[in-house]
Motif scaffolding. Structure first.
Motif, PDB file in Angstrom:
ATOM      1  N   ARG A   1      84.827  37.804  20.897  1.00  0.00           N
ATOM      2  CA  ARG A   1      85.186  37.201  19.618  1.00  0.00           C
ATOM      3  C   ARG A   1      85.862  35.859  19.883  1.00  0.00           C
ATOM      4  NH1 ARG A   1      87.918  40.832  16.087  1.00  0.00           N
ATOM      5  NH2 ARG A   1      86.163  42.164  16.649  1.00  0.00           N
ATOM      6  N   GLN A   2      85.833  34.975  18.940  1.00  0.00           N
ATOM      7  CA  GLN A   2      86.285  33.601  19.161  1.00  0.00           C
ATOM      8  C   GLN A   2      87.752  33.513  19.538  1.00  0.00           C
ATOM      9  OE1 GLN A   2      85.219  31.466  15.589  1.00  0.00           O
ATOM     10  NE2 GLN A   2      83.136  31.084  16.308  1.00  0.00           N
ATOM     11  N   SER A   3      88.550  34.455  19.070  1.00  0.00           N
ATOM     12  CA  SER A   3      89.997  34.356  19.295  1.00  0.00           C
ATOM     13  C   SER A   3      90.448  34.976  20.615  1.00  0.00           C
ATOM     14  CB  SER A   3      90.749  35.039  18.141  1.00  0.00           C
ATOM     15  OG  SER A   3      90.417  36.413  18.083  1.00  0.00           O
ATOM     16  N   TRP A   4      89.524  35.563  21.391  1.00  0.00           N
ATOM     17  CA  TRP A   4      89.900  36.254  22.614  1.00  0.00           C
ATOM     18  C   TRP A   4      89.227  35.637  23.839  1.00  0.00           C
ATOM     19  CZ3 TRP A   4      89.482  42.273  21.586  1.00  0.00           C
ATOM     20  CH2 TRP A   4      90.469  42.641  20.654  1.00  0.00           C
ATOM     21  N   THR A   5      89.978  35.626  24.938  1.00  0.00           N
ATOM     22  CA  THR A   5      89.420  35.351  26.259  1.00  0.00           C
ATOM     23  C   THR A   5      89.409  36.666  27.028  1.00  0.00           C
ATOM     24  OG1 THR A   5      90.323  33.099  26.275  1.00  0.00           O
ATOM     25  CG2 THR A   5      89.694  34.049  28.399  1.00  0.00           C
ATOM     26  N   VAL A   6      88.241  37.082  27.494  1.00  0.00           N
ATOM     27  CA  VAL A   6      88.103  38.414  28.086  1.00  0.00           C
ATOM     28  C   VAL A   6      87.928  38.312  29.600  1.00  0.00           C
ATOM     29  CG1 VAL A   6      86.787  40.559  28.112  1.00  0.00           C
ATOM     30  CG2 VAL A   6      87.060  39.275  25.963  1.00  0.00           C
ATOM     31  N   GLU A   7      88.756  39.069  30.328  1.00  0.00           N
ATOM     32  CA  GLU A   7      88.629  39.193  31.777  1.00  0.00           C
ATOM     33  C   GLU A   7      88.387  40.665  32.115  1.00  0.00           C
ATOM     34  OE1 GLU A   7      91.786  36.738  33.914  1.00  0.00           O
ATOM     35  OE2 GLU A   7      92.607  36.918  31.883  1.00  0.00           O
ATOM     36  N   VAL A   8      87.727  40.886  33.242  1.00  0.00           N
ATOM     37  CA  VAL A   8      87.424  42.251  33.674  1.00  0.00           C
ATOM     38  C   VAL A   8      87.918  42.455  35.096  1.00  0.00           C
ATOM     39  CG1 VAL A   8      85.641  44.003  33.976  1.00  0.00           C
ATOM     40  CG2 VAL A   8      85.344  42.217  32.231  1.00  0.00           C
ATOM     41  N   GLU A   9      88.670  43.538  35.299  1.00  0.00           N
ATOM     42  CA  GLU A   9      89.101  43.927  36.634  1.00  0.00           C
ATOM     43  C   GLU A   9      88.490  45.284  36.962  1.00  0.00           C
ATOM     44  OE1 GLU A   9      92.995  43.337  37.997  1.00  0.00           O
ATOM     45  OE2 GLU A   9      93.530  41.849  36.472  1.00  0.00           O
ATOM     46  N   ARG A  10      88.152  45.476  38.212  1.00  0.00           N
ATOM     47  CA  ARG A  10      87.535  46.729  38.652  1.00  0.00           C
ATOM     48  C   ARG A  10      88.519  47.499  39.520  1.00  0.00           C
ATOM     49  NH1 ARG A  10      81.792  47.859  39.890  1.00  0.00           N
ATOM     50  NH2 ARG A  10      81.427  45.687  39.338  1.00  0.00           N
TER      51      ARG A  10
ATOM     52  N   ASP B   1      84.153  53.898  40.023  1.00  0.00           N
ATOM     53  CA  ASP B   1      84.730  52.669  39.489  1.00  0.00           C
ATOM     54  C   ASP B   1      85.267  52.851  38.070  1.00  0.00           C
ATOM     55  OD1 ASP B   1      84.275  51.098  41.711  1.00  0.00           O
ATOM     56  OD2 ASP B   1      82.280  50.492  41.057  1.00  0.00           O
ATOM     57  N   TYR B   2      86.452  52.309  37.853  1.00  0.00           N
ATOM     58  CA  TYR B   2      87.013  52.174  36.526  1.00  0.00           C
ATOM     59  C   TYR B   2      87.130  50.672  36.241  1.00  0.00           C
ATOM     60  CZ  TYR B   2      88.338  57.087  36.874  1.00  0.00           C
ATOM     61  OH  TYR B   2      88.310  58.446  37.025  1.00  0.00           O
ATOM     62  N   PHE B   3      87.144  50.333  34.971  1.00  0.00           N
ATOM     63  CA  PHE B   3      87.225  48.940  34.593  1.00  0.00           C
ATOM     64  C   PHE B   3      88.403  48.723  33.655  1.00  0.00           C
ATOM     65  CE2 PHE B   3      82.888  49.846  35.726  1.00  0.00           C
ATOM     66  CZ  PHE B   3      82.513  48.759  36.495  1.00  0.00           C
ATOM     67  N   VAL B   4      89.072  47.592  33.829  1.00  0.00           N
ATOM     68  CA  VAL B   4      90.154  47.198  32.938  1.00  0.00           C
ATOM     69  C   VAL B   4      89.761  45.890  32.282  1.00  0.00           C
ATOM     70  CG1 VAL B   4      92.591  46.632  32.720  1.00  0.00           C
ATOM     71  CG2 VAL B   4      91.854  48.316  34.437  1.00  0.00           C
ATOM     72  N   TYR B   5      89.603  45.931  30.967  1.00  0.00           N
ATOM     73  CA  TYR B   5      89.272  44.736  30.199  1.00  0.00           C
ATOM     74  C   TYR B   5      90.578  44.182  29.631  1.00  0.00           C
ATOM     75  CZ  TYR B   5      84.551  46.584  30.531  1.00  0.00           C
ATOM     76  OH  TYR B   5      83.354  47.066  31.016  1.00  0.00           O
TER      77      TYR B   5
END
Length: 217
Positions: free
Chosen positions: A189-198, A205-209
């Motif tokens: 969405r326009q208001s968010w910057t999304v990063e992903v950690e594994r 594997d688990y993921f942290v958004y």
């Protein structure tokens, strides 16, 4: 969402169909059947402490625990110095259980609330944490590559509510086993910057958004 039975998990509370994880009725019944249990989906605080400390920053942050269930996460965070934690769940059964269980943690708050319709003011939260709630909403039969309109609507309502209650610069932290090609699109969405950690645990594997809300809309 697959749950592997543990020593403290009664097989009678497991759903006959994974889609039941997305229903209030299932959780009400489950919490009534296991009033003294605790269960953590996708990692404990010990596993997440370093990552959360880095992403949350100040222990004075206003933290919202989404779909708290009977997890130990908020209690362990509280004992580690995070005192401003609001735990919400649409199960009045588990909220009452957890309220009684945490009476010694005097500043901890527990409220019955649907994550798709949060009774909170705009911009009133610095950090929102989800460990399993969005995943429960995503449990349905069908093609995981092409989720149904109803699933997308439910997920979208929750994500929009998180966006609304987050302050500018606030972060939404979502811990899940869902891979980015299935999950990330729900956060774009326009208001968010999304990063992903594994996170790797025993070959799984688990993921942290981590979705950071922009300072200005």
């Amino acid at each position: 969402m697959e749950q592997k039975p543990t020593a403290s998990t009664d097989l009678r509370v497991l759903p006959g169909d994974n889609a039941e994880y997305g229903t209030k009725e299932y959780w009400q019944q489950r919490y009534m059947q296991e009033p003294d249990e605790v269960y953590d989906w996708f990692k404990t605080y010990a596993d997440l402490k370093a990552l959360l400390g880095q992403r949350i920053g100040s222990k004075e942050a206003r933290i919202l625990m989404l779909g708290c269930g009977n997890s130990t996460l908020s209690g362990d965070m509280y004992d580690d110095g995070y005192k401003d934690i609001l735990n919400v769940d649409y199960s009045d059964v588990v909220i009452e259980q957890m309220r009684k269980r945490s009476q010694h943690q005097h500043m901890m708050r527990w409220e019955v609330m649907d994550v798709r319709e949060l009774a909170l003011d705009d911009g009133s939260v610095d950090v929102a944490i989800d460990k399993g709630t969005l995943d429960a909403l995503m449990c349905e039969k069908g093609d995981v590559w092409e989720p149904s309109a109803e699933l997308c609507k439910n997920v979208g309502r929750m994500v929009s509510e998180v966006d609304r209650v987050l302050a500018g610069g606030g972060v939404f932290i979502w811990i899940t086993f869902g891979q980015p090609h299935f999950r990330r699109r729900h956060l774009e969405r326009q208001s968010w910057t999304v990063e992903v950690e594994r996170l790797n645990s025993g070959g799984f594997d688990y993921f942290v958004y981590v979705a950071t809300k922009s300072q200005r809309r």
